[in-house]
Write an enzyme that holds these catalytic residues in place. Structure first.
Site, PDB file in Angstrom:
ATOM      1  N   HIS A   1       0.882  -1.398  -0.064  1.00 26.88           N
ATOM      2  CA  HIS A   1       0.023   0.047   0.100  1.00 26.88           C
ATOM      3  C   HIS A   1       1.066   1.194   0.022  1.00 26.88           C
ATOM      4  CE1 HIS A   1      -3.024   2.766   1.710  1.00 26.88           C
ATOM      5  NE2 HIS A   1      -3.703   2.292   1.274  1.00 26.88           N
TER       6      HIS A   1
ATOM      7  N   ASP B   1       2.546  -4.303   7.941  1.00 23.02           N
ATOM      8  CA  ASP B   1       1.486  -3.545   8.078  1.00 23.02           C
ATOM      9  C   ASP B   1       0.353  -4.634   8.071  1.00 23.02           C
ATOM     10  OD1 ASP B   1      -1.034  -2.517   6.931  1.00 23.02           O
ATOM     11  OD2 ASP B   1      -0.254  -1.784   5.307  1.00 23.02           O
TER      12      ASP B   1
ATOM     13  N   GLN C   1      -5.087  -5.454   6.972  1.00 22.17           N
ATOM     14  CA  GLN C   1      -5.973  -6.263   6.303  1.00 22.17           C
ATOM     15  C   GLN C   1      -5.917  -7.836   7.243  1.00 22.17           C
ATOM     16  OE1 GLN C   1      -7.914  -5.526   4.094  1.00 22.17           O
ATOM     17  NE2 GLN C   1      -7.365  -3.388   3.712  1.00 22.17           N
TER      18      GLN C   1
ATOM     19  N   LYS D   1     -10.975  -0.550   9.853  1.00 18.62           N
ATOM     20  CA  LYS D   1     -11.087  -1.932   9.104  1.00 18.62           C
ATOM     21  C   LYS D   1     -11.250  -2.868   9.975  1.00 18.62           C
ATOM     22  CE  LYS D   1      -7.474  -0.164   5.728  1.00 18.62           C
ATOM     23  NZ  LYS D   1      -8.504   0.060   4.614  1.00 18.62           N
TER      24      LYS D   1
ATOM     25  N   CYS E   1      -4.769   2.503  -4.107  1.00 21.04           N
ATOM     26  CA  CYS E   1      -3.645   3.004  -3.176  1.00 21.04           C
ATOM     27  C   CYS E   1      -2.379   1.960  -3.392  1.00 21.04           C
ATOM     28  CB  CYS E   1      -3.712   3.246  -1.775  1.00 21.04           C
ATOM     29  SG  CYS E   1      -4.840   4.508  -1.325  1.00 21.04           S
TER      30      CYS E   1
END
Length: 406
Positions: free
Chosen positions: A124, A201, A204, A227, A364
C-alpha cells in the site's frame, strides 16, 4: 457455507449501515476499504461522545477519571488482540500515521546513507511513501521484492536480495488488493538473518487472522481501527518496548511531556511520548468495543466464513467469459479482478445500480497495478456480515455488465 452466514451477526439489526432506505439489504463488498460498524460499536461511540464524555488524563473530577479508565482499557484490549503488552501500544490516527511515526522517529535516528530498506511490489502507498520521504532526507536506498506468479511476496527472492546493509524489512501481512497472506514467520527469520528490524502492515490481517506479535517476534506492527469494525481516526502501532523507549518524540505538545520550561523540556515515557495533544478518546473507546466484538465472534470463525465466500466468488467468476482473476485461490477476505473491455469504474457504477458496492481503482497500490499490467482492478472484499446473497448479487451485476458491453 458458514455458520456465520445464517447467524444473527449477519442480520440487518446488528448492522444499520447495511440497510437501504427502502429496507432492502445493501450488498456491501468494500470491507477492505472500511468495515461497517456493528450496533454495539455505534452505541458505545454514541454514549462516549454523549452522556459519558469528558477529557482524559488531565481532569481530577469523576467523569474524567472514568473516561481515562475507559481509554486505557481500550489500549489493553488492543494489546490483547495482538499479544502485546499495553505499554507497547501507541494510539495513532491509523496505520498510515503509525508507519510515518516509525519512519520519522526510529528511522531518522537509526538509518543513514548506505543503509537499505526492503519493501515489496504489493505494498500500500502508506508503506511506500514514508520510506521514500525518509530516503530523501537520509540517503537510504529502497529495494523492492518481487511477487510469485500467484501474487504472494516472493520470500525466496527476498532471501537472495537481503544483505547486512538492510536495516529494515517492511511488508504487508495481507495484501489489500490480492488478499495474499505473507509467510510472516519466515519473513521475520529472513530479516533476523541479516540483523534487520521488521515492520508488518497489519491493516488487512487483524480483522481476520489471529496475530501474536510476541510469537512472531516482529519489531513493529501497524493497523487501523476502521477496518476492524471500529471508528475511523484511530489505529495502533505496536513496537517492542526497548525500541519505543529509545525512539525520540515525533510531535510536540500536551500529554507527551514530563516538564516544560523555556530552558528545556523533558518527555513522558512511551507510549505517552508519542501521543501529543488530546487523543481520539471516543474513537479509542469505540475501537476497544470493536475488539471485544471481533473476539466474541472468534477470528477462526471469521476466517473460515470469509474463506468460503472468497472461494465461492472465485469459482463463480471463473465461469464468466472475459473475467481475469488476480491473487491466490486462498486469498484472505478479498477478490480482485478485471473484465476485458470494461473499465473497473464502469463496472462499479453498474453494480451500484444493482445495489452492490465494490472498490474500483488502484487501491493505493499503483506499483502493483503496473506489475499486473492494468490501470485498475475491481475488488470485492468481505466481512463478518457478508453472505451468499452478496456473492449472488455481485455475479448478477457482472452478468448484466457483460450484456451491456457485449
Amino acid at each position: 457455507m458458514s455458520t456465520l452466514a445464517t447467524a444473527p451477526l449477519t442480520q440487518a439489526a446488528e448492522w444499520p449501515g447495511l440497510v437501504n432506505p427502502d429496507g432492502t439489504r445493501w450488498h456491501y463488498l468494500d470491507t477492505g476499504a472500511t468495515a461497517q460498524k456493528p450496533r454495539v460499536v455505534i452505541d458505545a461511540v454514541t454514549r462516549a461522545i454523549g452522556v459519558d464524555y469528558a477529557t482524559v488524563h488531565r481532569g481530577v473530577y469523576t467523569r474524567s477519571a472514568e473516561m481515562t479508565l475507559g481509554f486505557e482499557a481500550a489500549r489493553r484490549k488492543v494489546a490483547g488482540l495482538i499479544g502485546a503488552d499495553e505499554g507497547e501500544i501507541v494510539f495513532t490516527r491509523g496505520a498510515t500515521e503509525a508507519i510515518n511515526l516509525v519512519a520519522q522517529t526510529w528511522g531518522l535516528a537509526n538509518l543513514k546513507a548506505g543503509d537499505r530498506v526492503l519493501l515489496s511490489v504489493l505494498e500500500h502507498h502508506s508503506n511506500i511513501v514514508p520510506w521514500q520521504l525518509l530516503a530523501q532526507r537520509t540517503g537510504i536506498a529502497i529495494d523492492v521484492c518481487p511477487l510469485t506468479d500467484d501474487g504472494r511476496i516472493d520470500l525466496d527472492a527476498a532471501e537472495e536480495m537481503l544483505t547486512p546493509a538492510h536495516k529494515l524489512v517492511a511488508l504487508a501481512h495481507v495484501s489489500n488488493v490480492l488478499g495474499s497472506v505473507l509467510d510472516a514467520p519466515r519473513a521475520v527469520a529472513l530479516a533476523r538473518g541479516v540483523g534487520a528490524k521488521i515492520l508488518l502492515d497489519g491493516c488487512q490481517a487483524v480483522a481476520r487472522l489471529a496475530v501474536d506479535v510476541k510469537a512472531l517476534d516482529v519489531d513493529f506492527y501497524a493497523f487501523s481501527g476502521h477496518k476492524l469494525y471500529g471508528p475511523t481516526g484511530i489505529g495502533a502501532l505496536y513496537a517492542k518496548a526497548d525500541l519505543l523507549a529509545a525512539m525520540p518524540p515525533w510531535q510536540g505538545g500536551g500529554a507527551m511531556i514530563d516538564r516544560v520550561s523555556f530552558a528545556s523540556t523533558t518527555f513522558a515515557p512511551a507510549p505517552q511520548r508519542f501521543e501529543a495533544g488530546t487523543p481520539a478518546i471516543v474513537e479509542a473507546i469505540g475501537l476497544g468495543v470493536a475488539v471485544d466484538f471481533v473476539q466474541g465472534v472468534g477470528l477462526a470463525a471469521i476466517q473460515a466464513h470469509e474463506t468460503a465466500l472468497v472461494r465461492a466468488t472465485r469459482d463463480a467468476l471463473r465461469g464468466l467469459n472475459s473475467v481475469r482473476l488476480f491473487g491466490p485461490d486462498d486469498a484472505a477476505g478479498a477478490v480482485s479482478f478485471v473484465i476485458e473491455g470494461v473499465h473497473p469504474h464502469d463496472l462499479g457504477t453498474i453494480l451500484d445500480e444493482e445495489g452492490v458496492a465494490i472498490r474500483a481503482g488502484h487501491h493505493c497500490a499503483q506499483p502493483l497495478m503496473e506489475h499486473l499490467g492494468v490501470p485498475a482492478t475491481a475488488r470485492a472484499s468481505f466481512g463478518i456480515y457478508s453472505d451468499e446473497s452478496d456473492v449472488a448479487a455481485l455475479v448478477r451485476g457482472i452478468e448484466r455488465t457483460l450484456r451491456i458491453f457485449g
